[in-house]
Design a protein around this motif. Sequence first.
Motif, PDB file in Angstrom:
ATOM      1  N   PHE A 100       0.859  -1.173   0.000  1.00 33.10           N
ATOM      2  CA  PHE A 100       0.000   0.000   0.000  1.00 33.10           C
ATOM      3  C   PHE A 100       0.901   1.231   0.000  1.00 33.10           C
ATOM      4  O   PHE A 100       2.110   1.108   0.158  1.00 33.10           O
ATOM      5  CB  PHE A 100      -0.908   0.007   1.238  1.00 33.10           C
ATOM      6  CG  PHE A 100      -1.806  -1.197   1.316  1.00 33.10           C
ATOM      7  CD1 PHE A 100      -3.034  -1.217   0.689  1.00 33.10           C
ATOM      8  CD2 PHE A 100      -1.396  -2.330   2.018  1.00 33.10           C
ATOM      9  CE1 PHE A 100      -3.860  -2.332   0.756  1.00 33.10           C
ATOM     10  CE2 PHE A 100      -2.210  -3.445   2.103  1.00 33.10           C
ATOM     11  CZ  PHE A 100      -3.447  -3.439   1.464  1.00 33.10           C
ATOM     12  N   ASP A 101       0.331   2.406  -0.119  1.00 30.57           N
ATOM     13  CA  ASP A 101       1.151   3.611  -0.139  1.00 30.57           C
ATOM     14  C   ASP A 101       1.800   3.906   1.207  1.00 30.57           C
ATOM     15  O   ASP A 101       2.691   4.738   1.309  1.00 30.57           O
ATOM     16  CB  ASP A 101       0.352   4.822  -0.623  1.00 30.57           C
ATOM     17  CG  ASP A 101      -0.873   5.127   0.226  1.00 30.57           C
ATOM     18  OD1 ASP A 101      -1.223   4.316   1.098  1.00 30.57           O
ATOM     19  OD2 ASP A 101      -1.477   6.194   0.001  1.00 30.57           O
ATOM     20  N   TYR A 102       1.407   3.217   2.270  1.00 32.44           N
ATOM     21  CA  TYR A 102       1.975   3.415   3.602  1.00 32.44           C
ATOM     22  C   TYR A 102       2.833   2.234   4.048  1.00 32.44           C
ATOM     23  O   TYR A 102       3.280   2.189   5.185  1.00 32.44           O
ATOM     24  CB  TYR A 102       0.883   3.688   4.642  1.00 32.44           C
ATOM     25  CG  TYR A 102      -0.295   2.751   4.551  1.00 32.44           C
ATOM     26  CD1 TYR A 102      -0.320   1.557   5.249  1.00 32.44           C
ATOM     27  CD2 TYR A 102      -1.372   3.057   3.727  1.00 32.44           C
ATOM     28  CE1 TYR A 102      -1.388   0.691   5.148  1.00 32.44           C
ATOM     29  CE2 TYR A 102      -2.457   2.206   3.627  1.00 32.44           C
ATOM     30  CZ  TYR A 102      -2.455   1.029   4.339  1.00 32.44           C
ATOM     31  OH  TYR A 102      -3.524   0.167   4.230  1.00 32.44           O
ATOM     32  N   GLY A 103       3.053   1.253   3.147  1.00 36.25           N
ATOM     33  CA  GLY A 103       3.954   0.162   3.496  1.00 36.25           C
ATOM     34  C   GLY A 103       3.533  -1.186   2.944  1.00 36.25           C
ATOM     35  O   GLY A 103       2.515  -1.315   2.272  1.00 36.25           O
ATOM     36  N   LYS A 104       4.371  -2.175   3.236  1.00 30.81           N
ATOM     37  CA  LYS A 104       4.122  -3.551   2.802  1.00 30.81           C
ATOM     38  C   LYS A 104       3.783  -4.393   4.022  1.00 30.81           C
ATOM     39  O   LYS A 104       4.326  -4.182   5.106  1.00 30.81           O
ATOM     40  CB  LYS A 104       5.365  -4.123   2.109  1.00 30.81           C
ATOM     41  CG  LYS A 104       5.718  -3.368   0.837  1.00 30.81           C
ATOM     42  CD  LYS A 104       6.780  -4.012  -0.031  1.00 30.81           C
ATOM     43  CE  LYS A 104       7.972  -4.589   0.647  1.00 30.81           C
ATOM     44  NZ  LYS A 104       9.032  -5.008  -0.273  1.00 30.81           N
ATOM     45  N   PHE A 105       2.886  -5.379   3.813  1.00 28.74           N
ATOM     46  CA  PHE A 105       2.421  -6.223   4.895  1.00 28.74           C
ATOM     47  C   PHE A 105       2.552  -7.690   4.543  1.00 28.74           C
ATOM     48  O   PHE A 105       2.338  -8.079   3.393  1.00 28.74           O
ATOM     49  CB  PHE A 105       0.938  -5.933   5.213  1.00 28.74           C
ATOM     50  CG  PHE A 105       0.702  -4.568   5.759  1.00 28.74           C
ATOM     51  CD1 PHE A 105       0.648  -4.360   7.129  1.00 28.74           C
ATOM     52  CD2 PHE A 105       0.554  -3.483   4.910  1.00 28.74           C
ATOM     53  CE1 PHE A 105       0.434  -3.095   7.641  1.00 28.74           C
ATOM     54  CE2 PHE A 105       0.343  -2.217   5.410  1.00 28.74           C
ATOM     55  CZ  PHE A 105       0.278  -2.021   6.783  1.00 28.74           C
ATOM     56  N   GLY A 106       2.883  -8.488   5.527  1.00 32.67           N
ATOM     57  CA  GLY A 106       2.898  -9.936   5.413  1.00 32.67           C
ATOM     58  C   GLY A 106       2.449 -10.502   6.746  1.00 32.67           C
ATOM     59  O   GLY A 106       2.445  -9.789   7.758  1.00 32.67           O
ATOM     60  N   TRP A 107       2.057 -11.783   6.751  1.00 32.06           N
ATOM     61  CA  TRP A 107       1.503 -12.361   7.966  1.00 32.06           C
ATOM     62  C   TRP A 107       2.091 -13.729   8.233  1.00 32.06           C
ATOM     63  O   TRP A 107       2.340 -14.507   7.316  1.00 32.06           O
ATOM     64  CB  TRP A 107      -0.014 -12.466   7.858  1.00 32.06           C
ATOM     65  CG  TRP A 107      -0.636 -11.118   7.654  1.00 32.06           C
ATOM     66  CD1 TRP A 107      -1.075 -10.262   8.620  1.00 32.06           C
ATOM     67  CD2 TRP A 107      -0.853 -10.442   6.420  1.00 32.06           C
ATOM     68  NE1 TRP A 107      -1.559  -9.105   8.056  1.00 32.06           N
ATOM     69  CE2 TRP A 107      -1.427  -9.199   6.700  1.00 32.06           C
ATOM     70  CE3 TRP A 107      -0.606 -10.777   5.076  1.00 32.06           C
ATOM     71  CZ2 TRP A 107      -1.769  -8.280   5.717  1.00 32.06           C
ATOM     72  CZ3 TRP A 107      -0.940  -9.871   4.092  1.00 32.06           C
ATOM     73  CH2 TRP A 107      -1.523  -8.633   4.425  1.00 32.06           C
ATOM     74  N   ILE A 108       2.293 -14.009   9.503  1.00 29.13           N
ATOM     75  CA  ILE A 108       2.788 -15.304   9.951  1.00 29.13           C
ATOM     76  C   ILE A 108       1.912 -15.762  11.120  1.00 29.13           C
ATOM     77  O   ILE A 108       1.106 -14.985  11.638  1.00 29.13           O
ATOM     78  CB  ILE A 108       4.266 -15.241  10.383  1.00 29.13           C
ATOM     79  CG1 ILE A 108       4.452 -14.258  11.550  1.00 29.13           C
ATOM     80  CG2 ILE A 108       5.151 -14.865   9.192  1.00 29.13           C
ATOM     81  CD1 ILE A 108       5.847 -14.257  12.154  1.00 29.13           C
ATOM     82  N   VAL A 109       2.095 -17.022  11.520  1.00 32.10           N
ATOM     83  CA  VAL A 109       1.380 -17.555  12.677  1.00 32.10           C
ATOM     84  C   VAL A 109       2.416 -18.108  13.642  1.00 32.10           C
ATOM     85  O   VAL A 109       3.335 -18.823  13.242  1.00 32.10           O
ATOM     86  CB  VAL A 109       0.392 -18.664  12.243  1.00 32.10           C
ATOM     87  CG1 VAL A 109      -0.296 -19.280  13.447  1.00 32.10           C
ATOM     88  CG2 VAL A 109      -0.644 -18.094  11.275  1.00 32.10           C
ATOM     89  N   ASP A 110       2.267 -17.768  14.926  1.00 31.66           N
ATOM     90  CA  ASP A 110       3.207 -18.272  15.921  1.00 31.66           C
ATOM     91  C   ASP A 110       2.834 -19.697  16.335  1.00 31.66           C
ATOM     92  O   ASP A 110       1.797 -20.209  15.911  1.00 31.66           O
ATOM     93  CB  ASP A 110       3.319 -17.307  17.119  1.00 31.66           C
ATOM     94  CG  ASP A 110       2.145 -17.326  18.083  1.00 31.66           C
ATOM     95  OD1 ASP A 110       1.299 -18.253  18.024  1.00 31.66           O
ATOM     96  OD2 ASP A 110       2.062 -16.403  18.913  1.00 31.66           O
ATOM     97  N   PRO A 111       3.646 -20.360  17.146  1.00 26.89           N
ATOM     98  CA  PRO A 111       3.381 -21.756  17.519  1.00 26.89           C
ATOM     99  C   PRO A 111       2.066 -21.979  18.253  1.00 26.89           C
ATOM    100  O   PRO A 111       1.558 -23.089  18.292  1.00 26.89           O
ATOM    101  CB  PRO A 111       4.565 -22.125  18.414  1.00 26.89           C
ATOM    102  CG  PRO A 111       5.648 -21.192  18.024  1.00 26.89           C
ATOM    103  CD  PRO A 111       4.956 -19.920  17.634  1.00 26.89           C
TER     104      PRO A 111
END
Length: 127
Positions: A100-111
């Motif tokens: 997006f114009d305010y940044g990049k996003f990614g997602w993970i899941v913890d244990p």
Amino acid sequence: MKKVTGMGGAFFKAKNPKELAAWYEKHLGIPFDGNVYTSFKWKDDSPDGQTVLSFFEADSDYFAPSKSAFMLNLRVADLDALLAELKSEGVEIVGEPQSFDYGKFGWIVDPEGNKIELWEPIDTGFD
């Protein structure tokens, strides 16, 4: 390689986000100004730094696949490199990164099944 560079925000599901935000404003003095989110400005040399507190509808699927009522948003220095490293380490990656114009996003899941949002902001002063 730098990884997390700070807390981007804390997100919570709520039965009534507007009422909860109003309660925080009334009882704790956090200025939401009629919104369901607010930003805490950082008091350092950068005008761009901030931490967000935001409330989501209780039935929001934004935290999926997690069943938790919260999600951390962590600022990162290089999202693509970090996601590649985490994948090579066997960390569960959720969905595809988004820009997006305010940044990049990614997602993970913890244990424990908690979804974590990784955010590479577009700002200065955090290298």
